[in-house]
Each structure stands twice: as structure tokens, then as C-alpha cells.
Scaffold this motif. Sequence first.
Motif, PDB file in Angstrom:
ATOM      1  N   LYS A  19      64.419  55.643  57.816  1.00 11.56           N
ATOM      2  CA  LYS A  19      65.677  55.911  58.514  1.00 11.56           C
ATOM      3  C   LYS A  19      66.734  56.419  57.538  1.00 11.56           C
ATOM      4  O   LYS A  19      67.483  57.351  57.838  1.00 11.56           O
ATOM      5  CB  LYS A  19      66.158  54.647  59.224  1.00 11.56           C
ATOM      6  N   GLN A  20      66.806  55.814  56.356  1.00 10.25           N
ATOM      7  CA  GLN A  20      67.780  56.267  55.362  1.00 10.25           C
ATOM      8  C   GLN A  20      67.445  57.679  54.878  1.00 10.25           C
ATOM      9  O   GLN A  20      68.342  58.500  54.692  1.00 10.25           O
ATOM     10  CB  GLN A  20      67.858  55.315  54.180  1.00 10.25           C
ATOM     11  N   CYS A  21      66.174  57.974  54.674  1.00  8.14           N
ATOM     12  CA  CYS A  21      65.781  59.331  54.281  1.00  8.14           C
ATOM     13  C   CYS A  21      66.182  60.334  55.362  1.00  8.14           C
ATOM     14  O   CYS A  21      66.699  61.404  55.044  1.00  8.14           O
ATOM     15  CB  CYS A  21      64.279  59.397  54.025  1.00  8.14           C
ATOM     16  N   ASP A  22      65.959  59.971  56.619  1.00  6.01           N
ATOM     17  CA  ASP A  22      66.365  60.842  57.720  1.00  6.01           C
ATOM     18  C   ASP A  22      67.869  61.091  57.685  1.00  6.01           C
ATOM     19  O   ASP A  22      68.330  62.232  57.809  1.00  6.01           O
ATOM     20  CB  ASP A  22      65.994  60.230  59.076  1.00  6.01           C
ATOM     21  N   ALA A  23      68.646  60.036  57.495  1.00  2.00           N
ATOM     22  CA  ALA A  23      70.105  60.147  57.498  1.00  2.00           C
ATOM     23  C   ALA A  23      70.614  61.014  56.350  1.00  2.00           C
ATOM     24  O   ALA A  23      71.621  61.713  56.497  1.00  2.00           O
ATOM     25  CB  ALA A  23      70.735  58.755  57.423  1.00  2.00           C
ATOM     26  N   LEU A  24      69.907  60.986  55.219  1.00  5.31           N
ATOM     27  CA  LEU A  24      70.339  61.743  54.043  1.00  5.31           C
ATOM     28  C   LEU A  24      69.659  63.112  53.943  1.00  5.31           C
ATOM     29  O   LEU A  24      69.928  63.867  53.008  1.00  5.31           O
ATOM     30  CB  LEU A  24      70.071  60.929  52.770  1.00  5.31           C
ATOM     31  N   GLY A  25      68.773  63.419  54.883  1.00  2.65           N
ATOM     32  CA  GLY A  25      68.099  64.706  54.863  1.00  2.65           C
ATOM     33  C   GLY A  25      67.048  64.841  53.780  1.00  2.65           C
ATOM     34  O   GLY A  25      66.767  65.951  53.318  1.00  2.65           O
ATOM     35  N   ILE A  26      66.467  63.725  53.372  1.00  2.00           N
ATOM     36  CA  ILE A  26      65.436  63.747  52.334  1.00  2.00           C
ATOM     37  C   ILE A  26      64.071  63.918  53.005  1.00  2.00           C
ATOM     38  O   ILE A  26      63.689  63.106  53.853  1.00  2.00           O
ATOM     39  CB  ILE A  26      65.460  62.454  51.500  1.00  2.00           C
ATOM     40  N   PRO A  27      63.327  64.964  52.635  1.00  4.15           N
ATOM     41  CA  PRO A  27      62.008  65.157  53.249  1.00  4.15           C
ATOM     42  C   PRO A  27      61.016  64.101  52.746  1.00  4.15           C
ATOM     43  O   PRO A  27      61.061  63.690  51.583  1.00  4.15           O
ATOM     44  CB  PRO A  27      61.604  66.558  52.788  1.00  4.15           C
ATOM     45  N   TYR A  28      60.162  63.679  53.657  1.00  2.00           N
ATOM     46  CA  TYR A  28      59.154  62.696  53.269  1.00  2.00           C
ATOM     47  C   TYR A  28      57.895  62.878  54.096  1.00  2.00           C
ATOM     48  O   TYR A  28      57.913  63.466  55.169  1.00  2.00           O
ATOM     49  CB  TYR A  28      59.680  61.266  53.402  1.00  2.00           C
ATOM     50  N   GLN A  29      56.832  62.341  53.533  1.00  2.00           N
ATOM     51  CA  GLN A  29      55.549  62.308  54.211  1.00  2.00           C
ATOM     52  C   GLN A  29      55.197  60.844  54.414  1.00  2.00           C
ATOM     53  O   GLN A  29      55.233  60.058  53.459  1.00  2.00           O
ATOM     54  CB  GLN A  29      54.472  62.998  53.372  1.00  2.00           C
ATOM     55  N   GLU A  30      54.875  60.474  55.644  1.00  2.00           N
ATOM     56  CA  GLU A  30      54.480  59.103  55.949  1.00  2.00           C
ATOM     57  C   GLU A  30      52.981  58.938  55.734  1.00  2.00           C
ATOM     58  O   GLU A  30      52.199  59.762  56.198  1.00  2.00           O
ATOM     59  CB  GLU A  30      54.753  58.773  57.413  1.00  2.00           C
ATOM     60  N   ILE A  31      52.604  57.868  55.037  1.00  2.00           N
ATOM     61  CA  ILE A  31      51.198  57.515  54.899  1.00  2.00           C
ATOM     62  C   ILE A  31      51.063  56.070  55.342  1.00  2.00           C
ATOM     63  O   ILE A  31      51.564  55.160  54.673  1.00  2.00           O
ATOM     64  CB  ILE A  31      50.678  57.683  53.450  1.00  2.00           C
ATOM     65  N   ASN A  32      50.416  55.860  56.499  1.00  2.00           N
ATOM     66  CA  ASN A  32      50.271  54.517  57.047  1.00  2.00           C
ATOM     67  C   ASN A  32      49.046  53.865  56.417  1.00  2.00           C
ATOM     68  O   ASN A  32      47.904  54.191  56.764  1.00  2.00           O
ATOM     69  CB  ASN A  32      50.137  54.578  58.563  1.00  2.00           C
ATOM     70  N   ILE A  33      49.293  52.934  55.503  1.00  2.00           N
ATOM     71  CA  ILE A  33      48.174  52.305  54.792  1.00  2.00           C
ATOM     72  C   ILE A  33      47.453  51.280  55.664  1.00  2.00           C
ATOM     73  O   ILE A  33      46.364  50.845  55.306  1.00  2.00           O
ATOM     74  CB  ILE A  33      48.611  51.713  53.436  1.00  2.00           C
ATOM     75  N   SER A  34      48.027  50.923  56.811  1.00  2.00           N
ATOM     76  CA  SER A  34      47.298  50.075  57.762  1.00  2.00           C
ATOM     77  C   SER A  34      46.114  50.842  58.343  1.00  2.00           C
ATOM     78  O   SER A  34      45.098  50.251  58.699  1.00  2.00           O
ATOM     79  CB  SER A  34      48.221  49.633  58.904  1.00  2.00           C
ATOM     80  N   GLN A  35      46.242  52.144  58.433  1.00  2.00           N
ATOM     81  CA  GLN A  35      45.180  52.990  58.984  1.00  2.00           C
ATOM     82  C   GLN A  35      44.285  53.578  57.898  1.00  2.00           C
ATOM     83  O   GLN A  35      43.279  54.218  58.215  1.00  2.00           O
ATOM     84  CB  GLN A  35      45.802  54.117  59.804  1.00  2.00           C
ATOM     85  N   HIS A  36      44.670  53.396  56.631  1.00  2.00           N
ATOM     86  CA  HIS A  36      43.899  53.950  55.507  1.00  2.00           C
ATOM     87  C   HIS A  36      43.688  52.860  54.454  1.00  2.00           C
ATOM     88  O   HIS A  36      44.352  52.852  53.407  1.00  2.00           O
ATOM     89  CB  HIS A  36      44.626  55.147  54.895  1.00  2.00           C
ATOM     90  N   PRO A  37      42.759  51.930  54.697  1.00  6.75           N
ATOM     91  CA  PRO A  37      42.558  50.824  53.753  1.00  6.75           C
ATOM     92  C   PRO A  37      42.165  51.273  52.354  1.00  6.75           C
ATOM     93  O   PRO A  37      42.464  50.590  51.376  1.00  6.75           O
ATOM     94  CB  PRO A  37      41.468  49.981  54.418  1.00  6.75           C
ATOM     95  N   GLU A  38      41.536  52.441  52.243  1.00  8.12           N
ATOM     96  CA  GLU A  38      41.155  52.925  50.905  1.00  8.12           C
ATOM     97  C   GLU A  38      42.392  53.269  50.083  1.00  8.12           C
ATOM     98  O   GLU A  38      42.429  53.031  48.867  1.00  8.12           O
ATOM     99  CB  GLU A  38      40.213  54.138  51.007  1.00  8.12           C
ATOM    100  N   ILE A  39      43.438  53.774  50.733  1.00 13.58           N
ATOM    101  CA  ILE A  39      44.694  54.059  50.029  1.00 13.58           C
ATOM    102  C   ILE A  39      45.388  52.748  49.668  1.00 13.58           C
ATOM    103  O   ILE A  39      45.924  52.609  48.566  1.00 13.58           O
ATOM    104  CB  ILE A  39      45.602  54.974  50.869  1.00 13.58           C
ATOM    105  N   ALA A  40      45.337  51.788  50.582  1.00 17.14           N
ATOM    106  CA  ALA A  40      45.929  50.473  50.304  1.00 17.14           C
ATOM    107  C   ALA A  40      45.272  49.840  49.076  1.00 17.14           C
ATOM    108  O   ALA A  40      45.957  49.276  48.219  1.00 17.14           O
ATOM    109  CB  ALA A  40      45.796  49.561  51.518  1.00 17.14           C
ATOM    110  N   GLU A  41      43.967  49.945  48.979  1.00 17.41           N
ATOM    111  CA  GLU A  41      43.253  49.391  47.819  1.00 17.41           C
ATOM    112  C   GLU A  41      43.652  50.108  46.530  1.00 17.41           C
ATOM    113  O   GLU A  41      43.814  49.474  45.483  1.00 17.41           O
ATOM    114  CB  GLU A  41      41.738  49.463  48.031  1.00 17.41           C
TER     115      GLU A  41
END
Length: 79
Positions: A19-41
Motif C-alpha cells: 500500500k505504501q509503495c502504491d501511494a508513493l508510486g514505487i513499482p513492485y513485483q509481488e511474489i507470494n511465497i505461500s504459493q511458491h514454497p521453493e522460493i520460501a525455502e
Amino acid sequence: MVFNIYHTDNCVQCKMTMKQCDALGIPYQEINISQHPEIAEQLKAEGYAKAPIVKVLDDAQQVQDEWFGFRPDRIRAFA
């Protein structure tokens, strides 16, 4: 510059970070680690224990900064 925001489902600090990135216009990529356990590890192996994990990448995709948790001070530094 772009933020990679590694987040989990129903994470309040994750939502506040995006939300803060949105408010400040900072581009971001979301990576949901709940859906990607290999990234979480991989992130656990790097020493991270909680979300969100933010990695700031430059135009060459090199990590310029990184942190975990909701850090409005760090986010504002890139606005």
C-alpha cells in the motif's frame, strides 16, 4: 528500480508495504511465497524468517538493498 516484495497470504505488514509503495508510486513485483514454497525455502536459507521481504533491484536486476518487515522509512528513501 523495482521492488520485489515477497509476501504471504493474510500478512498485514505485507499489505501495508504494498500500500505504501502504491501511494508513493514505487513499482513492485509481488511474489507470494505461500504459493511458491521453493522460493520460501530459498529465502529461509538466506536468513529471512518473516515476511514481507523486500529486495530493491536496479535496472540490471542487481540487488541494491533488502530488508524484511514493514519499513516505511526504507520505502520512503526510494520515493
